[in-house]
Each structure stands twice: as structure tokens, then as C-alpha cells.
Design an enzyme around this catalytic site. Structure first.
Site, PDB file in Angstrom:
ATOM      1  CD  GLU A 260      11.196   8.559  -9.806  1.00  0.00           C
ATOM      2  OE1 GLU A 260      10.660   7.602  -9.209  1.00  0.00           O
ATOM      3  OE2 GLU A 260      10.796   9.345 -10.651  1.00  0.00           O
ATOM      4  CD1 TRP A 263       8.508  12.006  -8.100  1.00  0.00           C
ATOM      5  CD2 TRP A 263       6.489  12.166  -7.335  1.00  0.00           C
ATOM      6  NE1 TRP A 263       7.353  12.695  -9.307  1.00  0.00           N
ATOM      7  CE2 TRP A 263       6.225  12.731  -8.547  1.00  0.00           C
ATOM      8  CE3 TRP A 263       5.203  12.072  -6.633  1.00  0.00           C
ATOM      9  CZ2 TRP A 263       4.951  13.078  -9.095  1.00  0.00           C
ATOM     10  CZ3 TRP A 263       4.060  12.729  -7.141  1.00  0.00           C
ATOM     11  CH2 TRP A 263       4.094  13.051  -8.344  1.00  0.00           C
ATOM     12  CD1 TRP A 291     -15.017   1.920  -5.078  1.00  0.00           C
ATOM     13  CD2 TRP A 291     -14.190   1.958  -6.984  1.00  0.00           C
ATOM     14  NE1 TRP A 291     -14.140   2.962  -5.028  1.00  0.00           N
ATOM     15  CE2 TRP A 291     -13.351   3.173  -6.325  1.00  0.00           C
ATOM     16  CE3 TRP A 291     -13.455   1.890  -8.370  1.00  0.00           C
ATOM     17  CZ2 TRP A 291     -12.377   3.614  -6.716  1.00  0.00           C
ATOM     18  CZ3 TRP A 291     -12.582   2.473  -8.719  1.00  0.00           C
ATOM     19  CH2 TRP A 291     -11.927   3.486  -7.918  1.00  0.00           C
ATOM     20  CG  ASN A 326       7.512   3.335 -10.514  1.00  0.00           C
ATOM     21  OD1 ASN A 326       6.791   3.056  -9.669  1.00  0.00           O
ATOM     22  ND2 ASN A 326       7.762   4.480 -11.077  1.00  0.00           N
ATOM     23  CD1 TRP A 344      -9.084   4.308  -4.710  1.00  0.00           C
ATOM     24  CD2 TRP A 344      -7.364   3.798  -3.241  1.00  0.00           C
ATOM     25  NE1 TRP A 344      -9.239   4.933  -3.569  1.00  0.00           N
ATOM     26  CE2 TRP A 344      -8.157   4.753  -2.667  1.00  0.00           C
ATOM     27  CE3 TRP A 344      -6.211   3.388  -2.617  1.00  0.00           C
ATOM     28  CZ2 TRP A 344      -7.854   5.383  -1.378  1.00  0.00           C
ATOM     29  CZ3 TRP A 344      -6.066   3.801  -1.474  1.00  0.00           C
ATOM     30  CH2 TRP A 344      -6.804   4.835  -0.911  1.00  0.00           C
ATOM     31  CD1 TRP A 367      -1.361   0.786  -5.030  1.00  0.00           C
ATOM     32  CD2 TRP A 367      -2.930   0.440  -6.329  1.00  0.00           C
ATOM     33  NE1 TRP A 367      -1.025  -0.428  -5.409  1.00  0.00           N
ATOM     34  CE2 TRP A 367      -2.154  -0.666  -6.333  1.00  0.00           C
ATOM     35  CE3 TRP A 367      -4.273   0.493  -7.134  1.00  0.00           C
ATOM     36  CZ2 TRP A 367      -2.508  -1.532  -7.257  1.00  0.00           C
ATOM     37  CZ3 TRP A 367      -4.462  -0.336  -7.936  1.00  0.00           C
ATOM     38  CH2 TRP A 367      -3.706  -1.825  -7.963  1.00  0.00           C
TER      39      TRP A 367
END
Length: 438
Positions: A260, A263, A291, A326, A344, A367
Site C-alpha cells: 500500500e 501504491w 457522460w 477503502n 469521475w 478514481w
């Protein structure tokens, strides 16, 4: 005052221990004063005057102020726009050098360039260091010396490079006697900055070895009260040392939490090398998506009234405590982008207003992953089924019933959209948009 000083500008590094900028200021050999600026460029744009992040900052700045007062020193705390504050500080103090740690957001880099130019004009050194990441910028590159745009090969190189050298703490405590001796100054209050307290306790700044040892088994189940570290807020503002945390994570039996942290570094370097992601899709062809952006449906998503219990539970948790688990962040984000076909960026901005642990790079990366437009993007044809996600990660509906107590009653709304239809609509819409860009 005749003696020249070194000022350390604290931003996302609110601690005195293991702080790179502070260490290098001490090594310069002059008396040191830390500075913190409540940046009106940011604060004036906040809609909620009960913003948890501002309350947390005031708490942590006061903690630092008290630590320094015990040593006979102070923290210079100012409320204003950084360029104006620095112009004022330079008239009040004889400054030889200013030290700070790197930030990677577009605004932060522009701000630092403006301050650096101001200091250079005055003949004052401006020195910046890496502190909030383990590896940054060009430290982890491909064989062709280009930045990675896919996480898995990045993580291999990151782990290969992760030696004790990069996790060593800066021994700032050895130099605390160099803090400039002066009377403590006053810290602005929330009320003076036109904010009000929420009054909730903030998460602990430590994580147990036991949690890290079992992180992969617990982190996906939102009903578990201590299944994740909840350290995001402390990492965001640097009230914990990333090096100290990585050392602890490396010793854990399970390496999931260390991954993590990898990331986190990855998203920082994506933001640094590809700043267009703040506004546009990482993969620009995804900006062609048509969209739907239905405002009524967006409001229902925001309020946790979609008729999909796991989605509604997540949004209500976010709205109530300023935090969301999460796994549920992924589910709610996928639902907005795929099921409702809402841009998004709308969801990213909503999370940005509400999350107490909001960090632009990680929020943006998450996102864009959900929308399929990012680096390690979920393929556009992968559409989370919210009901299956709930069955898998909240099988007894403990989390759902905590946040959506009316879920089994007659007043709970019917689903805003039917899953099979919405899934196919998303796939068709994405396929059409991507065909345009070929």
C-alpha cells in the site's frame, strides 16, 4: 536581531522527528525556527466551515507549538497567502536560508517556485528535500529511464531498491538545542479563521504489528472496526514518518501494507510526471466518453439513496465521519462512473470535499482506476456488481445495517438503475468513445 536564521517551512511534514528539511537546516549550523502557514489560497475555497482537516491541522500545529515552547523556542504560525506571508517574514527576521520538503501537486509546485524566486531575489537560499515519500520523481524508472505507468513493474523495481539506506531516520533530535530561543508566539484559532470544530476524536497515529501481520485478511471487510490502519490522515499531513512506517511494514509477516505504501509512492510519481491527471484522464482517449451526468442521480449517490445498500452505506459513512473504507471507495466510485455514467471528476471532487484523509494523488489515482482512465485502470468492461461485492465483503450486512438501518424496511428506495442494463450501457458507451479516438 543581528544573528541570521534558518527557517524551516513545514507543510505536509508536521513533526520534529525524522524530518529531512529540519535535519538539513540544523546541519547548516545556524539557529532554526520552524514556520507553518494556514494557506488562504486553499482554505478560502473550502465550502464546509466544519472541515475536519482544518481542525486536525490546528490540533497538530498546537502540538508542535507546545513541543517547541518546552524547548524555549516557538513555531511561527501565520494565516494568509504564502507569498504575502513570506514577504512579511523577511522584514521581521534576518533569514539566511529557507528549508522545505517537496510537494508534488501542481499548485504546490507553482507556489514553491514563486517563493523560491522571491527568496533568490533577496539573496536567500531555498533548499528542498524528499520527505513524504520513500522514492520520488526519477528514483524509480524503467530501463529506458522513463517513468513507470503500470504499477506491477514499478512495484518490483521499488521493492528491489528498498534497502535500509532509504528507510534510515534523520536524527533531528540530536540537534534540538539549535532551535532559536525566543518567547512562544500565538497560534490562530479555528474561530479566527472562520472555522468551527466538529469535536470528534482523530485516528491514532500508530498501527499495531498484529494488524500489519494480518492486513491482507482484514483490509477488505468494512464491518471490521480495526481492519485497516486509518493512518491516511497522518500520512497526508506528515504527522507520522513514512520511513518509520515502512520499516515497521517491512518487518510484518504479511507485506500487503508495505505494498500500500508502494501504491502511495506510485501515485505521487504519476502526479509529478503527468500533471495533466489533475484535470484530465491519464489516458486522454477516455475524455471522449459521453457522460450522462444526471444531476438528480448524482445527488442521490452523494446522499446514499441509490437503492444499492453497499453504495449507500459507504456514502453515508463518508458524509457522517469524513472517512470511507477503502474497498467501499472502489465500489462507490465504480457505481458512479459505470452504473450512472457520471464523470469521475464529479465523484473525485465530492470525495475531495468530504474525506478527512484526502490526498490528491491517491484520490485521483483511485478514481481514474475506477473509471478505467488511469494507469493501472480497471478495463472498461469490468463493472463491479454492488450486490456481489456486498455478499463477498459484508456477508452478514453488519456494515450495511450500521449505516443504512432502514435497509430491510418499506422506506428504503428501489435501485436507482438496474445492474444488467447499466453494465451493458456503460460498456457500449465506453466502446463507442474509445472507437472515436482510434
Amino acid at each position: 536581531m543581528s544573528e541570521p536564521l534558518s527557517l524551516v517551512w513545514l507543510r505536509r511534514d508536521l513533526r520534529l522527528h525524522d524530518n529531512a528539511a529540519l535535519y538539513y537546516a540544523f546541519k547548516r549550523g545556524r539557529p532554526v525556527i520552524p514556520v507553518f502557514i494556514f494557506d488562504r489560497t486553499i482554505l478560502d475555497d473550502l465550502d464546509d466551515r466544519q472541515d475536519r482537516r482544518v481542525e486536525f491541522l490546528v490540533q497538530e500545529v498546537n502540538r508542535l507549538h507546545e513541543e517547541l515552547a518546552k524547548m524555549g523556542s516557538t513555531l511561527l504560525v501565520r494565516y494568509g497567502k504564502p507569498i504575502d506571508v513570506w514577504k512579511e517574514l523577511l522584514t521581521q527576521y534576518r533569514v539566511s536560508d529557507v528549508f522545505a520538503n517537496h510537494d508534488y501537486e501542481v499548485y504546490a509546485k507553482e507556489r514553491d517556485k514563486a517563493i523560491g524566486d522571491l527568496l533568490t531575489e533577496q539573496g536567500i537560499g531555498f533548499h528542498t528535500s524528499k520527505d513524504q515519500t520513500i522514492f520520488e520523481r526519477d528514483e524509480v524508472l524503467t530501463g529506458k529511464k522513463t517513468p513507470y505507468t503500470v504499477f506491477t513493474p514499478y512495484s518490483r523495481k521499488w521493492n528491489d531498491k528498498l534497502t535500509d539506506f532509504y528507510l534510515k531516520a534523520y536524527p533531528t533530535e540530536n540537534y534540538f538545542s539549535q532551535f532559536w530561543k525566543t518567547k512562544p508566539e500565538k497560534v490562530p484559532t479555528l474561530a479566527e479563521m472562520d472555522f468551527q470544530p466538529v469535536g470528534e476524536p482523530f485516528p491514532a497515529r500508530t498501527v499495531s504489528d498484529k494488524l500489519l501481520d494480518n492486513y491482507n485478511e482484514t483490509r477488505d471487510f468494512p464491518a471490521l472496526p480495526h481492519g485497516t490502519s486509518q493512518l491516511g490522515m497522518h500520512l497526508r499531513f506528515g504527522t507520522v514518518s513514512i520511513r518509520e512506517l515502512a520499516r515497521q511494514a517491512r518487518e510484518a509477516e504479511d507485506k500487503t501494507f508495505l505494498n500500500e505504501l508502494c501504491w502511495r509512492d506510485f501515485y505521487f510519481q504519476v502526479l509529478d510526471h503527468f500533471p495533466h491527471v489533475e484535470t484530465y484522464s491519464f489516458r486522454r482517449e477516455y475524455d471522449q466518453i459521453d457522460w450522462r451526468n444526471n444531476e438528480d442521480e448524482f445527488e442521490k449517490w452523494c446522499n446514499g439513496e441509490t437503492g444499492y445498500p453497499i453504495v449507500d452505506a459507504g456514502m453515508r459513512q463518508l458524509n457522517t465521519i469524513g472517512w470511507m473504507h477503502n474497498r467501499v471507495r472502489m465500489i462507490t466510485a465504480s457505481f458512479l462512473c459505470k452504473h450512472l455514467l457520471i464523470d469521475w471528476r464529479w465523484g473525485e471532487a465530492y470525495f475531495g470535499k468530504k474525506l478527512r484523509d484526502y490526498d490528491l494523488s491517491a484520490n485521483n489515482g483511485g478514481w481514474q482506476w475506477a473509471a478505467g482512465s488511469g494507469t493501472d485502470a480497471a478495463p472498461y468492461f469490468r463493472v463491479f456488481n454492488p450486490e456481489r461485492q456486498a455478499q463477498k465483503f459484508d456477508p452478514k450486512s453488519v456494515y450495511i445495517r450500521q449505516w443504512v438501518p432502514e435497509v430491510d424496511g418499506p422506506n428504503y428506495p428501489k435501485p436507482i438503475v438496474e445492474h444488467t442494463m447499466a453494465r451493458q450501457r456503460a460498456i457500449d458507451t465506453y466502446r463507442k468513445a474509445l472507437a472515436k479516438s482510434k
